[in-house]
Write an enzyme that holds these catalytic residues in place. Structure first.
Site, PDB file in Angstrom:
ATOM      1  N   SER A 146      31.134  30.146  38.545  1.00 29.25           N
ATOM      2  CA  SER A 146      31.581  31.329  38.235  1.00 29.25           C
ATOM      3  C   SER A 146      32.690  30.973  37.231  1.00 29.25           C
ATOM      4  O   SER A 146      33.539  29.964  37.439  1.00 29.25           O
ATOM      5  CB  SER A 146      32.118  31.899  39.529  1.00 29.25           C
ATOM      6  OG  SER A 146      32.800  33.092  38.990  1.00 29.25           O
ATOM      7  N   TYR A 159      37.209  33.241  47.232  1.00 30.83           N
ATOM      8  CA  TYR A 159      35.916  32.906  46.533  1.00 30.83           C
ATOM      9  C   TYR A 159      36.209  31.857  45.466  1.00 30.83           C
ATOM     10  O   TYR A 159      35.569  30.965  45.316  1.00 30.83           O
ATOM     11  CB  TYR A 159      35.362  34.316  46.064  1.00 30.83           C
ATOM     12  CG  TYR A 159      34.108  34.337  45.035  1.00 30.83           C
ATOM     13  CD1 TYR A 159      32.929  34.359  45.294  1.00 30.83           C
ATOM     14  CD2 TYR A 159      34.591  34.182  43.601  1.00 30.83           C
ATOM     15  CE1 TYR A 159      31.981  34.447  44.483  1.00 30.83           C
ATOM     16  CE2 TYR A 159      33.527  34.253  42.779  1.00 30.83           C
ATOM     17  CZ  TYR A 159      32.332  34.411  43.031  1.00 30.83           C
ATOM     18  OH  TYR A 159      31.154  34.496  42.263  1.00 30.83           O
TER      19      TYR A 159
END
Ligand SMILES: NC(=O)c1ccc[n+]([C@@H]2O[C@H](COP(=O)([O-])OP(=O)(O)OC[C@H]3O[C@@H](n4cnc5c(N)ncnc54)[C@H](OP(=O)(O)O)[C@@H]3O)[C@@H](O)[C@H]2O)c1
Length: 254
Positions: A146, A159
């Site tokens: 990501s 995360y």
């Protein structure tokens, strides 16, 4: 005429998290390109729906119900792929949870859940895939990472801890197994119309970030990530090792 044809012909591909979003689109695209797809996730009904979609288009797929936070179930997923199709050519680590938690509010249980699912599963699927890929002296591992591996967004801290570690997992595998004929690469998506962004309320909440925080002012699509993955997994890219590609409309620049 098809733009791409048989890019993954007869490749056995395990993908974690094929019940929705990017994982599901990779599963259907790879099957269209000739792969034998082993999908996974916790939601069995959606997993079987993916298998039916692939089979009705003439492709091959199975679904192995897997809670990726449990290392035994991850081992079972990889073993089932080899039992069914005889080998393992490609592992795509994709599954993730993205809870909104400010770091000051994080509990140990929440930390463990996100780290076990998002980082533990990538690590243990890799370890188990290498048990087959090293003796074969071939294989490709692709990690869906990501833009948050380096761009910090308030509320997605835990995360992004996992995503930062996945960046180094990619490097470790790329370095330790290059001479085993194994390649390990990653894709870093920006904001994509999947996961949380399928909710119109989340899109509205993120409107400013989409329009002003991304040089290409829109959400990306699951197709754009799946086609990038197809390109990175093709045999033509044997020299790509520890490749890291932002597919984020330039968001990492801001
Ligand atoms: N959407 C974005 O904007 C964006 C941006 C950057 C990176 N990414 C990355 O892209 C990847 C896919 O995300 P997405 O947007 O496609 O999200 P998604 O639609 O929510 O898909 C997540 C997948 O992960 C699976 N999963 C979650 N927890 C699991 C568990 N404990 N065991 C097994 N499977 C589990 C889910 O399956 P079950 O629920 O059935 O278990 C689902 O198939 C993730 O790695 C995410 O971090 C997405």
């Amino acid at each position: 005429m098809a733009k791409y044809q048989d890019v993954l012909k007869d490749k056995v591909v395990v993908i974690t998290g094929t019940t929705s979003g990017i994982g599901r689109r990779m599963a259907t695209l790879f099957a269209e390109q000739g792969a034998k797809v082993v999908g996974s996730g916790r939601r069995e009904n959606l997993g079987q729906e993916m298998v039916e979609e692939i089979k009705s288009a003439g492709g091959e797929a199975i679904f192995v119900k897997t809670d990726a936070s449990d290392p035994e179930q991850v081992k079972n997923l990889i073993d089932k792929a080899v039992e069914t199709y005889g080998r393992l050519d490609i592992l795509v680590n994709n599954c993730a949870l993205e809870p909104q938690i400010m770091i000051k509010d994080l509990t140990w249980e929440q930390f463990r859940e996100v780290i076990d699912t998002n980082l533990g599963s990538y690590t243990m699927a890799t370890v188990n895939a290498l048990r087959y890929m090293v003796p074969q002296q071939s294989g490709k591992i692709l990690n869906i990472n990501s833009v948050t591996r380096e761009q910090i967004v308030p509320g997605v801290g835990v995360y992004s801890l996992a995503k930062a570690a996945i960046h180094n997992l990619t490097k470790v595998v790329a370095l330790e197994h290059a001479r085993d004929g194994i390649r390990c690469n990653e894709i870093c998506p920006g904001l994509i119309l999947s996961g949380a962004f399928t909710d119109p309320a989340v899109r509205e909440w993120a409107k400013d970030s989409i329009e002003n925080g991304t040089p290409v002012p829109r959400l990306g699509t699951v197709d754009e990530i799946a086609y990038t993955a197809l390109f990175m997994l093709s045999d033509e890219l044997d020299f790509l090792n520890d490749g890291s590609l932002f597919v984020d409309g330039g968001r990492h620049l801001i």
